[in-house]
Each structure stands twice: as C-alpha cells, then as structure tokens.
Design an enzyme around this catalytic site. Structure first.
Site, PDB file in Angstrom:
ATOM      1  CD  GLU A 139      -5.273 -72.686  74.945  1.00 44.07           C
ATOM      2  OE1 GLU A 139      -6.436 -72.325  74.655  1.00 44.07           O
ATOM      3  OE2 GLU A 139      -4.972 -73.877  75.154  1.00 44.07           O
ATOM      4  CG  HIS A 153      -2.493 -81.167  67.800  1.00 39.46           C
ATOM      5  ND1 HIS A 153      -3.744 -81.054  67.259  1.00 39.46           N
ATOM      6  CD2 HIS A 153      -2.666 -81.096  69.145  1.00 39.46           C
ATOM      7  CE1 HIS A 153      -4.640 -80.942  68.239  1.00 39.46           C
ATOM      8  NE2 HIS A 153      -4.004 -80.955  69.383  1.00 39.46           N
TER       9      HIS A 153
END
Lengths: 327, 343
Positions: A60, A129
């Site tokens: 990322e 998450h």
C-alpha cells in the site's frame, strides 16, 4: 432514469472518465485480472488494457506513493485500496505527499488523485477491518473527502473526484455495493463535491449523516413519522468541504439536530458539526445537539456485539424522541 | 572513507564499482568547478544565515556531496525528472533555479520559490524537472518511481532520478518501490547518496550488509557503486544508468560513496565521528579541490583564473543572501492560498 447498484455506478463512473481522458488510470490490488476484490472494476481491464488498469503487489505505501508521484507529473490516478483499513499503511503519502504538496510548493505542483475503496464496518470482520476514516481524513487541509450513499451520488461524485485537481478521499461502503438505486442516465451526470442533499424533508428534527447511515436514518424517520415526528434527513455526501449552509438551513427550520456516524464519537464528524452549529446557529437550537455514533470501542466480532457497537435505526429514533420531548 | 567504499563487492553481476579513471573536456571541468563551488558557497552562506537567525527550522547542508548532484545532473536531458529528500538546496540549484529564489525560500520570504511556505526541505521546480524536496525519509522513493511510471505511461523516453540516503535505504517503502519499478521496468535511476551517516547512526551500525549498491539484487536491479567525491566518476556512472533506463532497460541503482562535512542538520554537532575523520576527507577527497587540481594540471586554468571564478561565485551568493534578506515576509493573506487548487 435507470436502476443501478452502487457497484455498477462506481464502475461506470471510472469507465466514462477513462474513456474521456487518457491520463486517468486505475491502480491497486486485484483491480485488473480479479476484476476488483469487491468486483467494482468489472470489465475495466478488458476495455482499457493493462496499461491503464494495473494490478499491484500487496504494497500500500508503495503504490500509493507511486500514484502520488504520477499525479505530481500530471497523470490522474485512481488508487483503489482494498479497504481503507489498509490505507493506514499509506496514510503518510495521502497526507504528507498528496495533501500538502500544493501548499508547500506555493502552488507549483498539484496532486490530482483519487483514493477510493470501502470504508467502515462490513459484516463480522472485527476491529482491524471495521473502522470509519471519515473524521481522520476530514481533519486534513488539502484533502477533499466524500462518502456517498446512493448509486447516483456514488457515480456523480466519483466523476467529480476524478476531474478534481486536488487529492480526493472517496469513502465507499461494502454493504452498499449491492444496493440498487434509480440514477440519471448518461455520462454527463456529476455531483459537485461539497454539497449536501436533503434525503427526506421534514420539519421537526434534522438528522445529519452520510454513507450507509443515511439508510438507517431514513428508516428511523419512517418509524418517527408513524409517531407524529417529522424528521428531515440530510445526506452530507461530502465531509470536507462540509456543506455548513445546508445543515444550518435545516436547523433553522427544525431547531433540533442529531448527527449520526458510524465512526467513533471522540473528535468525530458529529463533534465538528456540533461545534459549527454552536458557533453559527446557536440561537436556532431548541435543544442540545445529540450525537449518535459508533460505540467508543474497537469493533467486536460477535454478531450481537457488532450490532450493538454500530448506530441502529432504533437508536436514532430514540434520540429524535428525546429531542422532540425536550420542549 | 569510513572503510565502506573499499570493500569488494560480493557479486560480479551487481555491485561493481566504476573503475577506469575518467577524463573530461576543459569546458566540462570548468562547468563542474563553477557549479560545485556555487553549491558550496551557497551552503556556507546558508549556514551563516542560520547562525544569524535569518533561516529557521531544520537546515540540512550538502557541503562535501557536491559532486553527486552535479555529475548526475549533467547526464540528464530536458524532460527528465528528479526527486530527493529534505537535503535539497543543491538539487534546486542544479535544476537551474536562481540562488536568490532558493535563499529567499530558506529565509521564509515571499520571494522564495514556494512563496516562503515550503522552507528548506520543501522546494520544487517542475519547470526544471525537480519534484522536491521531501521531508519524510524514504517517501521520495515511491514518489520517484511514480514519476518514472508517468514517463513510461506516456511512452516517452525520459527517466526519473530518485535520490535518497543511506538512512532511507532501510525504509520499507524503498523496497516496495524497487519491486514495482523492476516488475514494471520503470525508467528510474535510484541514487543512494551514501554519506556514511543517517543523522548520527553510521552505516555499520544500521545496516546488515553494508554494500548498498547490492540492495536491488533481490529485485534484479543492477547496482553500481561510484566514488561520489569524484564528479567524473559520478557522471560516468550516471550516463550508463541513464542510457540503460532511456532504452527501456530500467530501473538501475547507483550508490554514490560520499561524505557530508557538516552535521546532519544545523543543530547537529556531529559528535558521533572524529574531527580527524572529517578533516582527512576534506584534505584528501574534496570534490571541488579534485577538479581544481585537474584544471591546473591540464593547464586549463591558473590560480588567477580560478580566483576570478571564486570571486564571481561569491558575488552571486552574496547577491542571493541580500535578495533574501530584502525580500518581504509573505503577506498574511498568503496563509490561506494554495491549500486547494480551484479548477
């Protein structure tokens, strides 16, 4: 009008903008051959090829930085994060490299980039998450932050975000991807960033919210209508810039305000709106502003606890009853 | 050179040091001399002005490393892009920005390249192909790969030069950038300016395998080590790497063995190394002295001619300092401009 899911609307927005401008490309994990981890980029590889729809390794910070560098050079990247939870690996590039460069360069280098992906809780994926980043990014000058609810707004705002010369954080919601909405046809449909909409008109209490919570607020408004409470639901659509005038106009009408967000309460979007209303519309309030937010805990896994940690329509309706009883 | 440079690389394929002594034309040597001297005098003046309180915050000087940016810049062409860390004053000058605008930026004045809003660490000249000036150690590695990505996306044959130091070489995102640059064959020349110290931590204390030119091997990126105190060696290594990247065989990695004479920043007294180490480097390896000797030995210049150059450079830098001090502070309204671009 045509009926589309949010997923299809997002795909169409990207496809239309990519057709119109060769500088626009999509980069991220599983966006090409896999067709998107949530199938948002379905068909894009086939239409635009591997030059413009680019699968990355799981990296990322790296691909966000590459996107920002390409944007500094004048390209218009759409950087997809599989979820915004993973964008924390890349938040330095979002803030230090993307948001601040136009300012630090005295306007010499702008960063026309979109960071998009699902934000907030999905379903039973627990603490790492399930986090809402709206308040985090809304804190940062140099960013624009949008979080649409309907498919039409998703499409119109994504098109505006891609055309915008600034870095835009585009917060989607996994649970909304499959929901269908009527949306205007054609490639001309855009929604301006920084403009809220009235999702339901009412005169007794204003409920300000965004993204998936718009649906919960509308459900609460239905319940309240049966009890004789006429709630107005404002869909912010953009968190930064915040459409303060639309919120104030509604409060001037209803004199009561509830903010609803999925994220944590401390220093959240609701806190910001409360402070803004105190400063700009204090005399129009008949009751204190109430905040309905995610519980101030990491997201639990157990189904009952997860549901308890997220704002539900009942909780929103109860807040409205509290406010409307207070006079 | 703190020992590291002399170590034999372990791989024959990668990590080779440019060996042969390079030669250069009179015009090139004169240009190198003047440009390196300009950087040195600029940095010395910046150090003085910092001491006088005219420059604030962090101020990272490039003194000692002049040959690296000078030798590399002369291997580039218009349209190529360059990016580096916060130690960027010299890179701005090399990209062709007037010393006045750079000094005014260091001084936080309206006449600075970033209108006084970026400061010493955040300066840019897209016109000169230079994209900053980045304050977060290592962040420029993926950004530079992104500049290279843009060259490839547009199908031009331009290259991206992405500088970072021996300290940044240990940041994870540098390896992320290596991987994607190699995977996608991006025209990126990663240049490690190995000045031996990441602030106060020597390469030996921070790095398991000290031959940083081998850092690309796991990604199939060929590495080359050059004497970063010798502008001709730097230039030769850069030319090879640029040629490789221009024809689609990028990325490449260069390790420039160099040395900074001053502390990490103006606030660093550099007590982690001996005075002897620094003075030995200055006396024996100084990049500007090297070129001065070459000019004299080849009969291209005598002491008088070189003194003329010194005088001209000094005058240019004094003008820059004067300009900076006479430039106004930014208007208070400037605080709220350039946050967003209005389309």
């Amino acid at each position: 009008m045509v009926e589309l899911t949010v997923r299809e609307a997002l795909r169409d927005a990207m496809a239309e903008e990519m057709r119109a401008d060769d500088d626009v490309f999509l980069i991220g994990e599983e966006v090409a051959e896999y067709q998107g981890a949530y199938k948002v980029s379905q068909g894009l590889l086939e239409e635009f090829g591997a030059r413009r729809v680019i699968d990355t390794p799981i990296t990322e910070a790296g691909f966000a930085g590459i996107g920002v560098g390409a944007a500094m050079a004048g390209l218009k990247p759409i950087v997809e994060f599989m979820t915004f939870n993973f964008a924390m690996q890349a938040i330095d590039h979002i803030i230090n490299s993307a948001a601040k460069t136009n300012y630090m360069s005295g306007g010499l280098i702008n960063v026309p980039i979109v960071f998009r992906g699902p934000n907030g809780a999905a379903s039973r994926v627990a603490a790492q998450h399930s986090q809402c980043y709206a308040a985090w990014y809304a804190h940062v000058p140099g960013l624009k932050v949008v979080a649409p609810f309907s498919a039409g707004d998703a499409k119109g705002l994504l098109k505006s975000a891609i055309r915008d010369p600034n870095p835009v954080i585009f917060l989607e919601n996994e649970l909304l991807y499959g929901q269908s909405f009527e949306i205007p046809e054609g490639a001309d449909h855009t929604v301006p960033i920084g403009s809220a909409s009235v999702a339901r008109s009412g005169g007794d209490v204003t409920i300000v919210t965004f993204s998936i919570m718009v649906g919960k607020a509308l459900a609460a408004a239905e319940t309240l209508a049966g009890e004789g409470i006429d709630a107005e639901v404002i869909d912010l659509r953009s968190i930064r810039p915040l459409d303060q005038d639309s919120i104030i106009a509604s409060v001037e009408k209803t004199n009561r305000l509830i903010t609803v967000e999925e994220g944590w309460p401390t220093a959240g979007v609701g806190a910001e709106i409360s402070a803004m209303i105190m400063q700009r519309a204090f005399d129009h309030l008949d009751a204190p502003v109430l905040r309905v937010s995610g519980a101030d805990v990491p997201m639990p896994y157990a189904a009952n606890l997860e549901s308890q940690a997220l704002p539900q329509a009942d909780e929103i309706a109860e807040a409205a009853r509290t406010l409307c009883r207070s006079d | 050179m703190a020992g590291a440079k002399k170590k034999k690389p372990k791989s024959a394929k990668s990590g080779k040091q440019s060996g042969a002594k390079q030669s250069a034309s009179r015009a090139s040597l004169e240009t190198y001399y003047r440009e390196m001297l300009t950087i040195r005098r600029f940095e010395e003046k910046a150090g003085q002005m910092y001491g006088m309180g005219l420059i604030g915050g962090f101020c990272h000087l490039y003194i000692g490393q002049e040959a690296v940016v000078t030798g590399i810049q002369h291997a580039l062409e218009p349209g190529d892009t360059v990016i580096t860390s916060y130690r960027c004053h010299a890179h701005m000058l090399a990209a062709g920005v007037d010393a006045k605008a750079v000094m005014a930026e260091l001084s936080g004045r309206a006449g600075g390249v970033s209108k006084g809003k970026g400061g010493s660490m955040h300066m840019f000249t897209p016109e000169g192909g230079f994209y900053g000036g980045h304050g977060i150690v290592g962040a420029q590695a993926p950004l530079g790969a992104g500049l290279g990505f843009a060259h490839k996306y547009r199908g031009n044959d331009r290259v991206s030069v992405t500088y970072f130091g021996d300290g940044a070489a240990n940041q994870g995102q540098v390896f992320e950038a290596f991987n994607m640059a190699a995977l996608w064959k991006l025209p990126v020349i990663f240049v490690i300016e190995n000045n031996q110290y990441a602030m106060g931590t020597s390469v030996a204390r921070s790095t398991a395998v000290q031959e940083l030119c081998q850092r690309g091997e796991a990604f199939g990126i060929p590495g080359n080590q050059a004497d970063g105190m010798d502008v001709l060696a730097v230039h030769a290594a850069a030319k090879d790497a640029v040629a490789m990247c221009r024809t689609g065989d990028g990325p490449a990695l260069l390790e420039m063995m160099t040395y900074r004479y001053r502390g990490h920043s103006m606030s660093d007294p550099a007590k982690y190394r001996s005075r002897e180490e620094v003075s030995k480097m200055r006396q024996e390896r100084d990049p500007i002295e090297n070129v001065r000797r070459m000019l004299v030995a080849a009969g291209h210049a005598d002491d008088d001619a070189l003194k003329d150059v010194d005088r001209e450079v000094k005058a240019e830098i004094n003008d820059a300092a004067e300009y900076a001090q006479n430039s106004l502070e930014p208007d208070s309204a400037e605080m709220h401009t350039d946050i967003l671009v209005t389309a």
